[in-house]
Every structure is written in C-alpha cells, then in structure tokens.
Design a protein around this motif. Structure first.
Motif, PDB file in Angstrom:
ATOM      1  N   LEU A 404       0.984  -1.280  -0.077  1.00  0.00           N
ATOM      2  CA  LEU A 404       0.116  -0.161  -0.112  1.00  0.00           C
ATOM      3  C   LEU A 404       0.460   1.273  -0.248  1.00  0.00           C
ATOM      4  N   PHE A 405       2.033   0.946   0.407  1.00  0.00           N
ATOM      5  CA  PHE A 405       2.700   2.845   0.697  1.00  0.00           C
ATOM      6  C   PHE A 405       4.296   2.192  -0.389  1.00  0.00           C
ATOM      7  N   VAL A 406       4.342   1.489  -0.862  1.00  0.00           N
ATOM      8  CA  VAL A 406       5.535   1.574  -1.839  1.00  0.00           C
ATOM      9  C   VAL A 406       5.116   1.196  -2.999  1.00  0.00           C
ATOM     10  N   LEU A 407       4.346   0.256  -3.422  1.00  0.00           N
ATOM     11  CA  LEU A 407       4.433   0.055  -4.987  1.00  0.00           C
ATOM     12  C   LEU A 407       3.735   1.826  -5.568  1.00  0.00           C
ATOM     13  N   PRO A 408       2.871   2.559  -4.657  1.00  0.00           N
ATOM     14  CA  PRO A 408       2.237   3.878  -5.223  1.00  0.00           C
ATOM     15  C   PRO A 408       3.440   4.352  -5.647  1.00  0.00           C
ATOM     16  N   ARG A 409       4.778   4.482  -5.450  1.00  0.00           N
ATOM     17  CA  ARG A 409       5.978   5.041  -5.561  1.00  0.00           C
ATOM     18  C   ARG A 409       6.749   4.332  -6.249  1.00  0.00           C
ATOM     19  N   VAL A 410       6.767   3.458  -6.724  1.00  0.00           N
ATOM     20  CA  VAL A 410       7.706   3.320  -7.752  1.00  0.00           C
ATOM     21  C   VAL A 410       6.607   2.830  -9.343  1.00  0.00           C
ATOM     22  N   LEU A 411       5.421   2.658  -9.364  1.00  0.00           N
ATOM     23  CA  LEU A 411       4.454   2.409 -10.347  1.00  0.00           C
ATOM     24  C   LEU A 411       3.734   3.297 -10.539  1.00  0.00           C
ATOM     25  N   PRO A 412       3.335   4.520 -11.345  1.00  0.00           N
ATOM     26  CA  PRO A 412       2.145   5.138 -12.289  1.00  0.00           C
ATOM     27  C   PRO A 412       1.074   4.605 -11.703  1.00  0.00           C
ATOM     28  N   ALA A 413       0.413   5.701 -11.455  1.00  0.00           N
ATOM     29  CA  ALA A 413      -1.074   5.346 -11.257  1.00  0.00           C
ATOM     30  C   ALA A 413      -2.249   4.778 -12.637  1.00  0.00           C
ATOM     31  N   VAL A 414      -3.622   3.864 -12.465  1.00  0.00           N
ATOM     32  CA  VAL A 414      -3.941   3.930 -13.273  1.00  0.00           C
ATOM     33  C   VAL A 414      -4.554   4.978 -14.446  1.00  0.00           C
ATOM     34  N   GLU A 415      -4.427   4.366 -15.461  1.00  0.00           N
ATOM     35  CA  GLU A 415      -4.673   5.797 -16.619  1.00  0.00           C
ATOM     36  C   GLU A 415      -6.158   5.401 -17.037  1.00  0.00           C
ATOM     37  N   PRO A 416      -6.643   6.267 -17.834  1.00  0.00           N
ATOM     38  CA  PRO A 416      -7.923   6.147 -18.092  1.00  0.00           C
ATOM     39  C   PRO A 416      -7.901   5.059 -19.411  1.00  0.00           C
ATOM     40  N   GLU A 417      -8.846   4.090 -19.722  1.00  0.00           N
ATOM     41  CA  GLU A 417      -9.148   3.365 -20.064  1.00  0.00           C
ATOM     42  C   GLU A 417      -9.130   4.592 -21.706  1.00  0.00           C
ATOM     43  N   PHE A 418      -9.317   5.382 -22.031  1.00  0.00           N
ATOM     44  CA  PHE A 418      -9.873   5.523 -22.827  1.00  0.00           C
ATOM     45  C   PHE A 418      -9.739   7.527 -23.094  1.00  0.00           C
ATOM     46  N   GLU A 419      -9.649   8.233 -24.019  1.00  0.00           N
ATOM     47  CA  GLU A 419      -9.908   9.396 -23.829  1.00  0.00           C
ATOM     48  C   GLU A 419     -11.144   9.699 -24.034  1.00  0.00           C
ATOM     49  N   THR A 420     -10.840  11.515 -24.038  1.00  0.00           N
ATOM     50  CA  THR A 420     -13.002  12.056 -24.203  1.00  0.00           C
ATOM     51  C   THR A 420     -12.428  11.574 -25.108  1.00  0.00           C
ATOM     52  N   GLU A 421     -11.419  12.095 -26.011  1.00  0.00           N
ATOM     53  CA  GLU A 421     -11.970  12.517 -28.156  1.00  0.00           C
ATOM     54  C   GLU A 421     -12.375  11.014 -28.058  1.00  0.00           C
ATOM     55  N   ASP A 422     -11.856   9.872 -28.506  1.00  0.00           N
ATOM     56  CA  ASP A 422     -12.276   8.405 -28.357  1.00  0.00           C
ATOM     57  C   ASP A 422     -13.835   7.953 -27.794  1.00  0.00           C
ATOM     58  N   PHE A 423     -14.271   8.543 -26.444  1.00  0.00           N
ATOM     59  CA  PHE A 423     -15.966   8.519 -26.278  1.00  0.00           C
ATOM     60  C   PHE A 423     -16.796   9.321 -26.453  1.00  0.00           C
ATOM     61  N   ASP A 424     -16.220  10.150 -27.008  1.00  0.00           N
ATOM     62  CA  ASP A 424     -16.640  11.636 -28.109  1.00  0.00           C
ATOM     63  C   ASP A 424     -17.193  10.574 -28.985  1.00  0.00           C
ATOM     64  N   LYS A 425     -16.014  10.431 -30.039  1.00  0.00           N
ATOM     65  CA  LYS A 425     -16.593   9.996 -31.180  1.00  0.00           C
ATOM     66  C   LYS A 425     -17.441   8.138 -30.790  1.00  0.00           C
ATOM     67  N   ALA A 426     -16.718   7.515 -30.538  1.00  0.00           N
ATOM     68  CA  ALA A 426     -17.764   6.179 -30.475  1.00  0.00           C
ATOM     69  C   ALA A 426     -19.363   6.584 -29.607  1.00  0.00           C
ATOM     70  N   HIS A 427     -19.905   7.493 -28.770  1.00  0.00           N
ATOM     71  CA  HIS A 427     -20.902   7.720 -27.872  1.00  0.00           C
ATOM     72  C   HIS A 427     -21.496   8.250 -29.819  1.00  0.00           C
ATOM     73  N   LEU A 428     -21.067   9.617 -30.529  1.00  0.00           N
ATOM     74  CA  LEU A 428     -21.776   9.698 -31.306  1.00  0.00           C
ATOM     75  C   LEU A 428     -22.510   8.680 -32.412  1.00  0.00           C
ATOM     76  N   GLU A 429     -21.744   7.988 -32.737  1.00  0.00           N
ATOM     77  CA  GLU A 429     -21.552   6.925 -33.535  1.00  0.00           C
ATOM     78  C   GLU A 429     -22.659   5.960 -33.422  1.00  0.00           C
ATOM     79  N   MET A 430     -22.820   5.305 -31.622  1.00  0.00           N
ATOM     80  CA  MET A 430     -23.739   4.827 -31.484  1.00  0.00           C
ATOM     81  C   MET A 430     -25.122   4.960 -31.668  1.00  0.00           C
ATOM     82  N   ILE A 431     -25.368   6.466 -30.949  1.00  0.00           N
ATOM     83  CA  ILE A 431     -26.085   7.395 -31.106  1.00  0.00           C
ATOM     84  C   ILE A 431     -26.792   7.503 -32.272  1.00  0.00           C
ATOM     85  N   SER A 432     -26.045   7.279 -34.137  1.00  0.00           N
ATOM     86  CA  SER A 432     -26.568   7.058 -34.834  1.00  0.00           C
ATOM     87  C   SER A 432     -26.454   6.371 -35.706  1.00  0.00           C
TER      88      SER A 432
END
Length: 718
Positions: A404-432
């Motif tokens: 709990l104390f060591v790993l956050p200091r040697v490993l990066p935090a979890v990154e978002p699985e997708f970017e905002t632009e990717d969501f907006d594009k897929a979101h628009l295609e889904m609604i279409s």
C-alpha cells in the motif's frame, strides 16, 4: 448451536467489513475483516474459542478457494507457461522454505520439521489479496501474470511440504529420497486425479443439460460440492494431493465454462455469480478467524510469558524481509527464458522489486496455519502452535501493508482506459446507429420525431468523461442535497405516497453512499414495503374480499389526501385534487361490470399520476439544488463543480420528462433504438474498435436508459 451462532456472527462481521470497505475503498477489505475478528474476540463470551477441525477446514474452505482460482485459469495458459510455473511455484517455493527453515531453526532453536512447517505456511502467495492492494496502480502485465501463475500452484507446493513436515514431526524420521518421491507422487498423482474427476464432472453436467435436466439449483449444487468431493477422494481414498487435484479440476471446469455460455448463458452467468460470492465469503471467514486467533494468541502469550509475543513479532518481520530478498534475487539475476518472459526489457531490477513486494500473503497462509492439528499422533499437544499462528499473522499483515505504501511510489497510477475524444466519437456513432434504427422503423412520423429528439438528448452524457472526479463529486453532492430536501418534505407531509415511491425508484441505483444514504433509502423504501404487504394479502383472499380491500384502500387514500390538501402550497393543491378525482373515477369504474371494461382508458391518467409525482419531486428538489449551486458560484471555490451540477440537473430532468411524455408506441421504438446502440457496442468489441473500458462506459449509459423505460412500463402494468 454454539457453532451455528458463531458462524452467524462471523457472517455479520463480514457484511459490516464489506460495507466499510465500500465506503473507504483505499483500505483493503481484508483489513476490515481482520478488525472485525479482533472486535469479536474482545467481546465478552466464548466466541473466540470457536475451533474448526483442521481436516474440515482444508476440505470446506481451502479446497473450494483453490477450485475457484483454477476456474479462472485457462489450460492453454498453463501449457504455455509450464516451465515458468515449475520454477515459480515449485523451485522458488522449495528454495524459500529451505532458507526460512534453517533461519528459523537458528533463531528459535525449534526442531527442523517444525521450522519447515512454519516456512511452508508463510511461503504461499495470494492473488486475490494482491488485487486488493494494487487497485490504484498500473502493475506491469508480465509481473502480474507471473504472480497469478505463482499463486495458483505454490499453495499446493506449500501444502505438500507442510504435510511432509507434519509426517516428519510425527514419526521422527525423514529421508530426502523418500520425501522427494512422496512429493512427486502426491503432486503428479493429484494432477491426474483432478484431471480425471474434473472431466467426469464436466461430462456429467453437460449430458444432464443435453437431456434437458438443467435445473439451475441442482446444476449449481453439483459444482459447489465438486471440489469437496474431489478433495475427499484424492486425499483420503487415493492418498495423493487433494489440493492439486481441486486446482486441476478447476482448470478443467474453466474449459467447460467457455462451452456452457453458448448452451445456457443464464446458467453460466449464475454459476459465475455464485462462485464469486462463495469465494468472497470463504476469504472473509478466513480473515475474521485470523482476527479472532490473533487476539487469542496474544492473550495466551500475555497470560503465560508476559511479553513473550514481542520476539515472535520480530521473527515474523524477519521472515517477511527474507522472503522479499529471496524473491527479488530470484527474479533480478535470473537469465532463464521462462523467467525473462515476464520482465520488460531494461526494467529487470524494477520488475524484480515489484515481484518481491507483490508476493502478498492472504487467506491461504492463514488457512494453512489454522489447519495445524491441536495434538500430535502420540497425543501430546502440537508444539508452538500459537507461536506459528502469531508469526503467520505478522507476515500476512506486513505483506498487505507494505504494498500500500511502496507500490504507489514505484509504479504509475492507473491511467484512464480511453480518452475524451475517443468517447465522444464512439458516443456519437452509437447514437447515430440508434437514430438509424428509428428511421427504419414502421412507426408514425410523429413517434419517430419524438424518439429522435430523446436520443439527441443523450449527446450531453459525453461530458461526464471530461473530469471524472468533478462529476463524481457533483453527483454525490446533488444526491445529498436532493435526499435532504425530500426527507424534509416527508417530515412535514409535503410529499404524497406516490411521490415517495417514485423517488425511491429514482434513487435505488444512485451513487449515494454512506450511513446517511442508507438511512434515507430505508426511510423511502418503507412506503413500498407497506404496499407489498397489501398485495400479498390480496393474493390469498377471495375475489370479493380482494375487491372490498381495494375499495377500502382507495377510500382511505382519498381521505388522507383530502386531509393533507389544506397543508400543501396552492400550486400543488390542483395536482392533488386531480389525483383524488382520478381515484374516485377508478373506484366507480371498478364497481360495475361495464365500468371494468373501460379501465384500460384509465392508463393514460395513471401515467399522468406518475408524471404528477415526478413534478412534485422536482418542485421539492429543484429549489434546494439551485440554492446549493448558487452558494457554490458565490463562493467561487470550484466553478467546475457548479457547472457539473447544473448540467446533471438538466439532463436528469430531461431524461425523466422524456420517459413520461412518450406513449407506448414511442417506448417500443425507443427500446429498438437502444437495442441498436447495444449492437453497436457488441460489434465494436468484436472488431476491436472499442476497448473494454470504453465499451463499459457506453453500455452503462444505454442500460440505464433501458432500465428507466422498463421501470415505467412495469409501473403502468401494475
């Protein structure tokens, strides 16, 4: 009866610990469960004296846990990484036991079989416990795979070594050649038995399903008793490793699951849910028992040796540090290909350090410690049993705390699985795609226009991905303000029962948490419980009696609303009067044969009833939310929070209003459109254009919309 009472109390402790873990997710669930056991042990009584026979503990707890782990392992993964598994779960485990055993003997001056038993107990790692302490960091994929493969089989290695150590302790004799032979016979014999029995159980279940003997309860029970039966046959009748047998049987069942999902998707889904719950409960039982045993052991030391428990804590710390060193060196300086495959190029030292820290010990270590017999074969008490339990507990707690104390200091935090632009594009295609389904339908033009307008309102949901923390904070704050406003209105009788029930439906799946949220939902849900009780009685009386009860309820409702009418604001009185007249009309129609034929015409008025309830809620909630938003804007601390709350309020109003303003034809077209959106998500997953995180975000939105439509349809049918 004492055992039954004890198990009920332990299960209650697990329930409370799980809720606390949900409220404070940064603290691993295992800590809360251990704390629950400690608290139970400190309560006056005999609960801390609960004891489970070691053989039963292995059969009823360890065997199902390892069977569950095996179910999540693909056979092709085992064959591909066979040499790596031998090195990590076999060679490394044995090497660790040897080093720890001789170190413990020099420190504690115990006989060697006893120190080997202790080393075998603290060696196995736990993948489930690892997940609980690494949820916020990005683990290297190769190291994560290595840790999972290691934990799957080093449990069995530790148990086989423990059994040999206990045999050595009871007989006083040990031959390396005979011991190694017994190890091989137990391990490979267990693998063969597990393979044969696992295939038999799979064959049995699949043939039962082919003959349409697919009763869910019976099928699930066959799965649940399988690891217990396989362990019993392997361990007590064939005298091979029952642990390895249940692991291999679990792997065989993994192959069955991939076939079963096409034969019976519902049974496959139910099986997954049942095993997930069983695994969580068994892990919880082990950690609660750990807390109970910890208090008992410390109290025993205090009463017998005073501060004699402190050196044992020191030994536990030293054992943990030695295991860290052995694990680090085995990975950092290895040049073998079966180890190198798990390490990123140029990151060997770092990955080796993560591998060492990631060797978390959990339920299996404690389960093995608790499985130690209370007496030897000659009738004497098992030596230093409490010492072993205390050392094992220290190792477990350290292995959970350090990452709990060591790993956050040697490993990066979890990154978002997708970017905002990717969501907006897929979101628009889904609604279409949903709009295309509306256009292709045979509905009337005005229906198409209304549904298309509702689908267009989905476009606002894409903003939720801009800053997740802000949107989560806004949702929680708006829910808290709304709950308080509704509760205040209920306290002063400013809300009708219709409004209370409608708000209960709205808030059932909300993200509102904590004791306050639980208290609020319980208060609102009480209204619904009263209604369910009335309906249950109606089902068990004659039709004439049921008719009279319904009429009496309507009369009571009318009288209550008339009584409350004078206390309501003027702008709400008209809506309530309309609802009272509606109930009188319903009562009149239900008393005549011809009138009952016209009840269907009342459906639209019923829709207006719920629309009125929705508007009643909005009149209570909207001013409170608006006041809170204005206070945020005036303070100027976080303008993004105010914007998020305002947008969420508008979207919520539009979504609810759109659902009430549509008729049955519109709802059917809307469901077809939402189904088309789900098809887009499925196609995206199959062709790789959508990753799992993005697909889940889209699915959650569509699923929420479907749930709202179905909830309103169900309310209309009632």
């Amino acid at each position: 009866m004492d055992i039954l009472f004890g198990m009920v109390v332990i299960l209650i402790a697990i329930i409370v610990a799980n809720f606390l873990s949900q409220l404070m997710p940064k603290i691993p669930k295992a800590f809360w469960q251990i704390l629950g056991g400690v608290i139970l042990a400190l309560i006056p009584g005999s609960l801390h004296q609960i004891r489970l026979e070691p053989d039963l503990f292995l059969m009823l707890v360890i065997a199902p846990l390892l069977f569950y782990e095996g179910q999540h392992t693909n056979a092709s993964v085992l064959s591909k990484n066979f040499s790596s598994i031998i090195r990590l779960a076999g060679v490394l485990a044995v090497l660790t036991v040897v080093i720890l055993g001789f170190t413990e003997q020099s420190l504690l001056h115990w006989v060697l079989p006893l120190t080997v038993a202790l080393a075998a107990i603290v060696t196995p790692t736990d993948a489930t416990a690892l997940d609980s302490v690494t949820s916020g960091v990005e683990m290297p994929s190769g190291i994560k795979r290595a840790l999972n493969l290691e934990s799957l089989f080093n449990d069995a290695s530790g148990l086989v070594i423990l059994e040999l150590a206990l045999l050595w302790l009871n007989t006083g004799h040990f031959s390396f050649l005979s011991g190694f032979k017994e190890f091989l016979v137990a391990a490979f014999g267990g693998a063969i038995v597990g393979l044969v029995l696992g295939m038999f159980v799979v064959w049995l279940r699949q043939n039962l399903i082919r003959f349409q003997l697919d009763d869910y309860t019976a099928q699930i029970l066959i799965q649940v008793i399988s690891p217990i039966a396989i362990y019993l046959i392997a361990e007590h009748y064939l005298h091979v490793s029952g642990i390895i047998a249940v692991v291999i049987a679990g792997v065989v069942h993994n192959e069955e699951r991939s076939r079963l999902q096409f034969i019976s998707a519902k049974l496959s889904n139910l099986s997954n849910q049942v095993w997930e719950m069983i695994s969580q409960v068994l892990n919880g039982i082990v950690f609660v028992l750990l807390g109970l045993e910890l208090v008992r052991v410390v109290q025993t030391f205090i009463h017998t040796t005073g501060n004699g428990w402190i050196p044992m804590v020191g030994v536990g710390i030293l054992m943990y540090l030695i295991m860290l060193a052995v694990r680090f060196l085995s990975m950092a300086f290895s040049r073998r290909e079966d180890v190198q495959r798990f390490i990123d190029k140029g990151e060997q030292k770092k990955d080796a350090f993560v591998f060492a820290i990631g060797g978390v010990h959990g339920a299996m270590t404690m389960a093995m410690a608790l499985s130690l017999p209370y007496t030897l074969n000659n009738g004497n008490a098992f030596p230093y049993r409490d010492n072993i339990l205390l050392i094992a507990t220290v190792v477990i707690i350290l292995s959970l705390v350090v990452p709990l104390f060591v790993l956050p200091r040697v490993l990066p935090a979890v990154e978002p699985e997708f970017e905002t632009e990717d969501f907006d594009k897929a979101h628009l295609e889904m609604i279409s795609q949903g709009m295309d389904a509306v256009e292709d339908s045979s509905a009337a033009p005005q229906v198409k226009q209304q549904v298309t307008r509702q689908l267009q309102s989905q476009l606002g949901y894409g903003e939720e991905q801009l800053d997740r923390d802000v949107w989560e904070q806004a949702a929680n704050r708006m829910q808290k303000v709304s709950n308080q406003a509704v509760e205040d209105a209920m306290d002063t009788d400013q809300l009708s029962s219709d409004a209370a029930m409608f708000y209960q439906r709205m808030s059932h799946n909300s993200r509102n948490g904590g004791w306050r949220g639980l208290q609020h939902r319980a208060r609102v849900f009480w209204h619904k419980l009263e209604q369910l009780q009335m309906h249950w009685v109606d089902q068990h009386v004659s039709s004439e009696r049921r008719k009279k009860r319904k009429q009496a309820r309507i009369e009571k409702y009318i009288q209550r609303e008339l009584k409350h009418l004078k206390h309501l604001p003027a702008d709400q009185q008209e809506a309530v009067k309309a609802r009272i007249n509606e109930q009188r009309e319903y009562l009149a129609l239900d008393t005549t044969e011809d009138g009952r034929k016209d009840l269907k015409k009342l459906k639209q008025k019923q829709r207006e009833r719920w629309s009125s309830a929705m508007k009643e809620i909005q009149k209570v909630v909207d001013p409170a939310v608006e006041t809170d938003i204005q206070s945020i804007e005036q303070a100027g601390d976080d303008p993004r929070l105010a914007v998020a709350m305002r947008n969420m309020q508008i979207r919520q109003q539009n979504a609810i209003q759109n659902s009430f303003d549509s008729d049955v034809a519109e709802q059917e077209v809307m469901m077809d459109a939402l189904q088309a959106e789900l098809q887009y998500i499925q196609d995206g997953r199959e062709n790789g254009s959508l990753n799992s995180g993005l697909a889940k975000a889209l699915y959650d939105e569509v699923n929420a919309a479907q749930s709202l439509v179905l909830a309103i349809e169900k309310e209309e049918e009632e």
